[in-house]
Structure formats: C-alpha cells, structure tokens
Design an enzyme around this catalytic site. Sequence first.
Site, mmCIF file in Angstrom:
data_model
loop_
_atom_site.group_PDB
_atom_site.id
_atom_site.type_symbol
_atom_site.label_atom_id
_atom_site.label_comp_id
_atom_site.label_asym_id
_atom_site.label_seq_id
_atom_site.Cartn_x
_atom_site.Cartn_y
_atom_site.Cartn_z
ATOM 1 N N ASP A 108 1.043 -1.432 0.003
ATOM 2 C CA ASP A 108 -0.131 -0.087 -0.362
ATOM 3 C C ASP A 108 0.809 1.135 -0.157
ATOM 4 O O ASP A 108 1.573 1.543 0.761
ATOM 5 C CB ASP A 108 -0.918 -0.354 0.720
ATOM 6 C CG ASP A 108 -1.944 1.164 0.995
ATOM 7 O OD1 ASP A 108 -1.655 1.963 0.271
ATOM 8 O OD2 ASP A 108 -2.365 1.391 2.828
ATOM 9 N N ASP A 315 -2.388 6.133 -5.402
ATOM 10 C CA ASP A 315 -2.327 4.702 -3.918
ATOM 11 C C ASP A 315 -3.193 3.665 -4.109
ATOM 12 O O ASP A 315 -3.665 3.405 -5.078
ATOM 13 C CB ASP A 315 -3.912 5.850 -3.157
ATOM 14 C CG ASP A 315 -3.575 4.999 -1.616
ATOM 15 O OD1 ASP A 315 -3.321 4.331 -1.273
ATOM 16 O OD2 ASP A 315 -4.413 5.084 -1.134
#
Length: 534
Positions: A108, A315
């Site tokens: 992430d 992201d």
Amino acid sequence: MGTLFKSIMASVLLCLLLFPLVFCSPSEGLYRIGLKKRKFDQSNRVAAQLGSKEGEMYRTSIRKYHLGGNLGDSGDADIVELKNYMDAQYFGEIGIGTPPQKFTVIFDTGSSNLWVPSSKCYFSVACYLHSKYKSKSSSTYKKNGLFLLPIYLKVLEFLSSLLVCKSAAIHYGTGAISGFFSEDHVQVGDLIVKDQEFIEATKEPGVTFLMAKFDGILGLGFQEISVGNAVPVWYNMVNQGIVSKPVFSFWFNRNADEEEGGEIVFGGVDPNHYKGEHTYVPVTQKGYWQFNMGDVLIDGKTTGFCASGCAAIADSGTSLLAGPTSIITEVNHAIGASGVVSQECKAVVSQYGQTIIEMLLAKDEPRKICSQIGLCTFDGTRGVSMGIESVVNENTQRASGGLRDGMCSTCELTVVWVQNQLKQNQTQDRILDYVNDLCDRLPSPMGESAVDCNNLASMPNVSFTIGGKTFELTPEQYVLKVGEGDAAQCISGFTALDVPPPRGPLWILGDVFMGQFHTVFDYGNMSVGFAEAA
C-alpha cells in the site's frame, strides 16, 4: 444491485479517509513482486464486505527467473506471487522472523507501517482467523521501544518502574488495529530487511478485519505518515543497500481473463511493463506520494474545477478513483451512473438556483455566494456550514445525511455546477434542469454508483492532466464489471471524497488509474512517473 453491489463497494472504500526512468545494468538485480489474477467468486463475496485495503487471499508462491533485455543478462529477480481480488486489491506473501513466518499483506503506497496479527492477540476474533506472529519462534526477534512507566506507590512513597512496550494504533476508514512495536527480519522474496520495526496487532475490533482474507498491510508511503515514526520497509531496503536504486514501480494487469495480475518491481523498472516514455511530476508533499494535477476532462471538455491545479496522490491501496464531489457527480452524470436522490440538493436548487445564476452573471465572487445568500459563513477561504435547519422533513434529512455539511455544501456544489454551465453559454432553464439532474446523481454515503453494462460503448472517456500530458481512461477501463452475462453488474470507478483546503481538493488515483498507467515511485528524485501500461 442489493447486497452484492453494496459488498463490492464496501471492499473498495476502506482507506478513503481520512520518478526519472531508471534501468538496471547487467550487474544489478531487480526484486519483483508478481501479481496474480482471480475472477470474482460468488461464494467469496462476504470477503468483499471489507475495505479498500482488503481482499481475497489465495495461496502464493515464490520463484526466481532470469531477467532479459535491458534489465540485464545475468541478474536474477525475486518474485513473490501476489493475487488480485476483483481488480479491487493486490496482495502477496512476505516472511517475518528467522525462520520466516509467512503472512499475506496488502502492498500500500497510501500508508507507511507494516503490521501483522500478534500471537498475543487474545480478545479479537479476527486474530484467530489469520496467521499470527510468534516472537518466541524467531531467533532474530528484538523487543522494541521499551520505556519506563512510573508507578507511584502511596504507602511506600517511592518510585518504581514497569517495562512497557511501545504502543501503536492505526485507524482506517472502516476499521482500526492497535498493538505494540517489535523488531525482526522481514523477507520480501529473497530480500532480507534486517531489524525492521513493525506492529504486532493485539486488537482488531469490529467486523472489518474479521472476514479479511489477508493478514496485514505493508506500507510504501513516506515516514512522515508512519505511526510511531517507524522507519518504513522501503526506507530500510534503500538504507541497507539491498536494492541498487531507490525506485520501485507498479504494473497491474487488468485483463480479468489472465491469471497474472502484474508486478511490483523494487530497484528499478521493467521496460516490458509500459509503452512510450514516462511523464514525471515532483512530489509536492511527503507523506503520501502527492503531486500536482491539472484539469479533468469529460469527453475532451474541461470540468473547470482543477484548471488551476489540484493535489493528487498515487495510491495502490485504494481500488477506485476518488475526487471532489462536484466533479465526481458530473462524471457519474455523464456516464449515466445512478446515485442516491438528494432531496436536500433539489431543495437548494429550487429555492436558490436562480439567485446563484444571477449572482454569477453579476460577477460576484463564486466562493462567497453561499455565505451571501445565508447558507454558509465565509472563513476567508471557503463557505463553512453554520448548522442551518434543513428545508426538508426529518425523514428526508436522515436519508440525505451523506451530504456532510448539509445545505452549505450542497450550495457550494451548485455554484460549481452552475458556473461551469455558464461558461458553456447554456440557457438558464437548461442550467437548472442540468443541476437538478446532477442532484439525482449524488453518490450515496458509501460512494456507490452503478452503471448499465450495456451502455459502455456510449459512455465518454474521462481524462486527467498530469505534467502537461493528458491521461485518458475509456469506459472499459474506469468501469468495474462483476459477473457474466445477464447477471453482470457494473460499478462506476469514480467515488466522491472531499478534502478541504489547504490539503485539498485532493484526488486519489487508485487502482482504476494505476491499472492503465504504469507507475514509478522514484524515492531518490522525489517524483512520480506515469506511462501507458503494457
């Protein structure tokens, strides 16, 4: 739509809150994390009732293969096989400790900590359903962050101390974990990161992580947003010299018919992963991988909102593409997405729409209009809700609770929409009809919007301007399709997220965007690069 639609949307919304091209020489190895594909399985849809940092875990494997072409003729690359759940999340296996204890984690770029469940997690059911780290089983484990907690004993009137581990807590959009920090070796493929600080989660309350098929999260963001100021895994890869270049890159394979889901490459880029050249933009604020983005276009026409610039982040932990409600509503209107009807929005248009048009035509300052008509107070930058009573009844008010600031925020949306239509020389009647239609497209509080799978061919392309170049998404690329034939359901890849100034407006370019554009995170030059994915 029903349960399946809601569960799919929940799976992609957990973390909505809140680089120059490098090639490796023949002597330099790249460390690669391979992503695997898997079609949506109806029997596993309960796993979709989680957040965007969650997905279905499947058995992973680690393999090595020889690099070819520009990447070097003698270097080996380590590949950790990752899985892709419904094009909504990418995850894979790491090891912690000596010998390595295996965990499945989300990779992430929107967070910075590494955490996995702890064997000391006794009172959260979620911990019993996942792999747990056992410090006693690792010869390289180290206690971390011990400090003295004074205990004053009134009777004896002296000070003693108790050793306590450095605590940690992370809050996501629909869940949270807490625990304490430890240190141990972390294995990513054949890379060994020594003495890595990570969180042993001892509490995973609620249902968010209960049904998650992954164990934890490995953050690839900056230390500035790291809980406890822990040094991220990626920093230690660079600091310990186990990657040759301070660059990592993501390639996502969005073809649902192929098992391979893509790769994360540590230490450089693979020219087979992209076409043409990358467009690089500097990181403007460390924390997330944040940069400046320009205008957003619908079918080649400006929306106007970001013409003077907006902030954006790349992201990998967010499945969809999130942006300001005003633009997202226009996009979903243009593609025929169906949102939740907002009677409050229609009430504002009915009572104040004509006034807003007249004030804009009179050249009144747009950002002050809502305060001038009494729906907001002006704080010098924007309108702020002052708790004005809704014009709709109590039941409708509850139903429209997703409009965070009520009448004020709805008014500000209306100003943006009307202003954009006036620039296109639309008549006042057409403007009011158009804005009323946009009210119907406002997303539900969870952000879900559905589209007709049969209408993909007639939907417009949506483009984003980055570094002076236009990056275009086609309907097939921005719509998430689940199921086959008559049972198929299509979900808009655009969801609303309003981040106020000075941090916002903020766009989150998640997997919907990164799946089409190979993304390079250049830590050495503090830049992000995008090129058409191969």
